[in-house]
Write an enzyme that holds these catalytic residues in place. Sequence first.
Site, PDB file in Angstrom:
ATOM      1  N   HIS A 223       0.962  -0.877   0.242  1.00 43.05           N
ATOM      2  CA  HIS A 223      -0.242  -0.163   0.369  1.00 43.05           C
ATOM      3  C   HIS A 223       0.887   0.945   0.064  1.00 43.05           C
ATOM      4  O   HIS A 223       0.050   2.687   0.422  1.00 43.05           O
ATOM      5  CB  HIS A 223      -1.254  -0.099   1.370  1.00 43.05           C
ATOM      6  CG  HIS A 223      -0.643   0.432   2.033  1.00 43.05           C
ATOM      7  ND1 HIS A 223       0.210  -0.620   3.100  1.00 43.05           N
ATOM      8  CD2 HIS A 223      -0.055   1.447   3.132  1.00 43.05           C
ATOM      9  CE1 HIS A 223       0.611   0.054   4.021  1.00 43.05           C
ATOM     10  NE2 HIS A 223       0.813   0.805   4.160  1.00 43.05           N
TER      11      HIS A 223
HETATM   12  C1  UD1 Z   1      -1.783   5.298   6.317  1.00 42.49           C
HETATM   13  C2  UD1 Z   1      -0.852   5.519   6.729  1.00 42.49           C
HETATM   14  C3  UD1 Z   1      -0.043   4.651   7.058  1.00 42.49           C
HETATM   15  C4  UD1 Z   1      -0.661   3.191   7.012  1.00 42.49           C
HETATM   16  C5  UD1 Z   1      -1.307   3.255   6.378  1.00 42.49           C
HETATM   17  C6  UD1 Z   1      -2.236   1.814   6.731  1.00 42.49           C
HETATM   18  C7  UD1 Z   1      -0.193   7.788   6.640  1.00 42.49           C
HETATM   19  C8  UD1 Z   1       0.776   9.039   6.079  1.00 42.49           C
HETATM   20  N1  UD1 Z   1      -0.171   7.194   5.972  1.00 42.49           N
HETATM   21  O1  UD1 Z   1      -2.113   5.056   4.593  1.00 42.49           O
HETATM   22  O2  UD1 Z   1       0.735   4.592   7.306  1.00 42.49           O
HETATM   23  O3  UD1 Z   1       0.660   2.822   6.826  1.00 42.49           O
HETATM   24  O4  UD1 Z   1      -2.700   4.041   6.671  1.00 42.49           O
HETATM   25  O5  UD1 Z   1      -3.304   0.863   6.205  1.00 42.49           O
HETATM   26  O6  UD1 Z   1      -1.221   8.095   8.100  1.00 42.49           O
HETATM   27  N2  UD1 Z   1      -9.224   5.260   1.915  1.00 42.49           N
HETATM   28  C9  UD1 Z   1     -10.293   4.684   1.713  1.00 42.49           C
HETATM   29  N3  UD1 Z   1     -10.632   4.041   2.998  1.00 42.49           N
HETATM   30  C10 UD1 Z   1     -10.302   3.856   3.869  1.00 42.49           C
HETATM   31  C11 UD1 Z   1      -9.564   4.674   3.950  1.00 42.49           C
HETATM   32  C12 UD1 Z   1      -9.133   5.367   2.803  1.00 42.49           C
HETATM   33  O7  UD1 Z   1     -11.026   4.606   0.793  1.00 42.49           O
HETATM   34  O8  UD1 Z   1     -10.859   3.604   5.460  1.00 42.49           O
HETATM   35  C13 UD1 Z   1      -8.703   5.307   0.314  1.00 42.49           C
HETATM   36  C14 UD1 Z   1      -8.898   6.344  -0.083  1.00 42.49           C
HETATM   37  O9  UD1 Z   1      -8.843   6.389  -1.471  1.00 42.49           O
HETATM   38  C15 UD1 Z   1      -7.829   7.237   0.599  1.00 42.49           C
HETATM   39  C16 UD1 Z   1      -6.856   6.720   0.500  1.00 42.49           C
HETATM   40  O10 UD1 Z   1      -7.067   5.259   0.836  1.00 42.49           O
HETATM   41  O11 UD1 Z   1      -7.503   8.524  -0.765  1.00 42.49           O
HETATM   42  C17 UD1 Z   1      -5.503   6.505   1.621  1.00 42.49           C
HETATM   43  O12 UD1 Z   1      -5.775   7.092   2.689  1.00 42.49           O
HETATM   44  P1  UD1 Z   1      -4.893   7.551   3.923  1.00 42.49           P
HETATM   45  O13 UD1 Z   1      -5.416   7.564   5.062  1.00 42.49           O
HETATM   46  O14 UD1 Z   1      -4.558   8.676   2.609  1.00 42.49           O
HETATM   47  O15 UD1 Z   1      -3.637   7.124   4.099  1.00 42.49           O
HETATM   48  P2  UD1 Z   1      -2.734   5.313   3.755  1.00 42.49           P
HETATM   49  O16 UD1 Z   1      -2.338   4.854   2.027  1.00 42.49           O
HETATM   50  O17 UD1 Z   1      -4.171   4.728   4.547  1.00 42.49           O
END
Ligand code: UD1
Length: 390
Positions: A223
Amino acid sequence: MNPTSADAVLGPVMCVVGARPNFMKMAPILRALASHVPPLPALLVHTGQHYDADMSGRLFSDLGLPRPDINLEVGSGSHAAQTAEVMRRFEPTLDAHRPSCVVVVGDVNSTMACTLVAVKKGVPVAHVEAGLRSYDRHMPEEINRVVTDQLADRLYTTERSAEANLQREGIPADRVHFCGNVMIDSLLTNREHARGAADTLRANGADPALLDHPHGYGVVTLHRPSNVDDAATLASLLGVLGEVATELPLVFALHPRTRANIERFGLTQKIDPARMLMLPPQGYLEMLGLMRDATLVLTDSGGLQEETTALGVPCLTLRQNTERPITIEQGTNTLVGSDRQAILQCVAAILNGQGKRGRTPELWDGKTAERIAHDLWQWLYASPAAARRS
Ligand code: UD1
């Protein structure tokens, strides 16, 4: 000074979670605060950084986490927008509840955002999993770690290398406490209840016959933006995983970001569903069971590097660096980056029975949260002047 209830003197301990890897760290801390004698009252704040049922709600029930007292419902956004929104919404929460301290875990945007708000309001902050460093500032988590550790008042570390990192950054040694790994508390508590891999496949409508291979099966998670946000990099990694899958069937638990990018970059045809099973993000007990019974794990997650070390399962980390060097020195982890040759060689060695078995690192003993609760109690009560900033 012998209060029977901690909030008779100070406010509650405000525990913050935001994203999936925070939940398994906070669950044992909340239990330890409640069972401490005397108990330390706690409030659970969920920033809502992760909000999907798969990424959040299901893990709460798996881990026995209580419903959050407060949900800030921040959701997704750019780093700046997400961080800013957590800060904006967290500030009135702090004002309303006047906690004795804020406990943050890990390195996600919510960790840093809530730390910034609390310290500027004179509320002391304890950071659990402090001092880890990849020394790669392209990782958003590295920025979050450095900022959080500079600002936190109490820093709890998981491995000895973290103390040296903090010392190098000028953080006074008396703020730093080596107390072990709370994620391993969760792992040891739940290990017996982990769901068998065949059951998990069935529950996802997949045929468990995939697992009946002479070599067993491998588990994959990916991821990190550096691996999945660039089309060529993701295509190349999926290509290598496809090669691995000809020797060892793979079960892939797909982060929403990775799923979206596979579709966006038109890479779906790179995946042979007969050998590489794509599942949605799994619950905690499902992931634990899948890892426990696997021949190997291929991942770019920080948490999985530690969990595989605790489980004694060989782990190949698809990154150039790790902030968790103990998993390499003592555990089962090997860094392979995205190098095709290195990945295939390491997989072949593991299938030949030459995988790392490792040993359990110091203080990864299931009692870390108890040590943290006890230290918090002493810190907040034995030297309240030191803990209180305002
Ligand atoms: C975040 C953390 C990362 C951790 C990861 C675990 C930061 C900088 N990164 O990254 O350290 O390893 O979580 O998963 O805080 N999304 C969904 N549903 C959700 C959450 C996210 O669809 O419930 C999608 C969205 O499109 C979003 C993308 O995932 O834009 C990324 O989510 P985000 O919280 O920005 O960061 P992660 O890549 O999940």
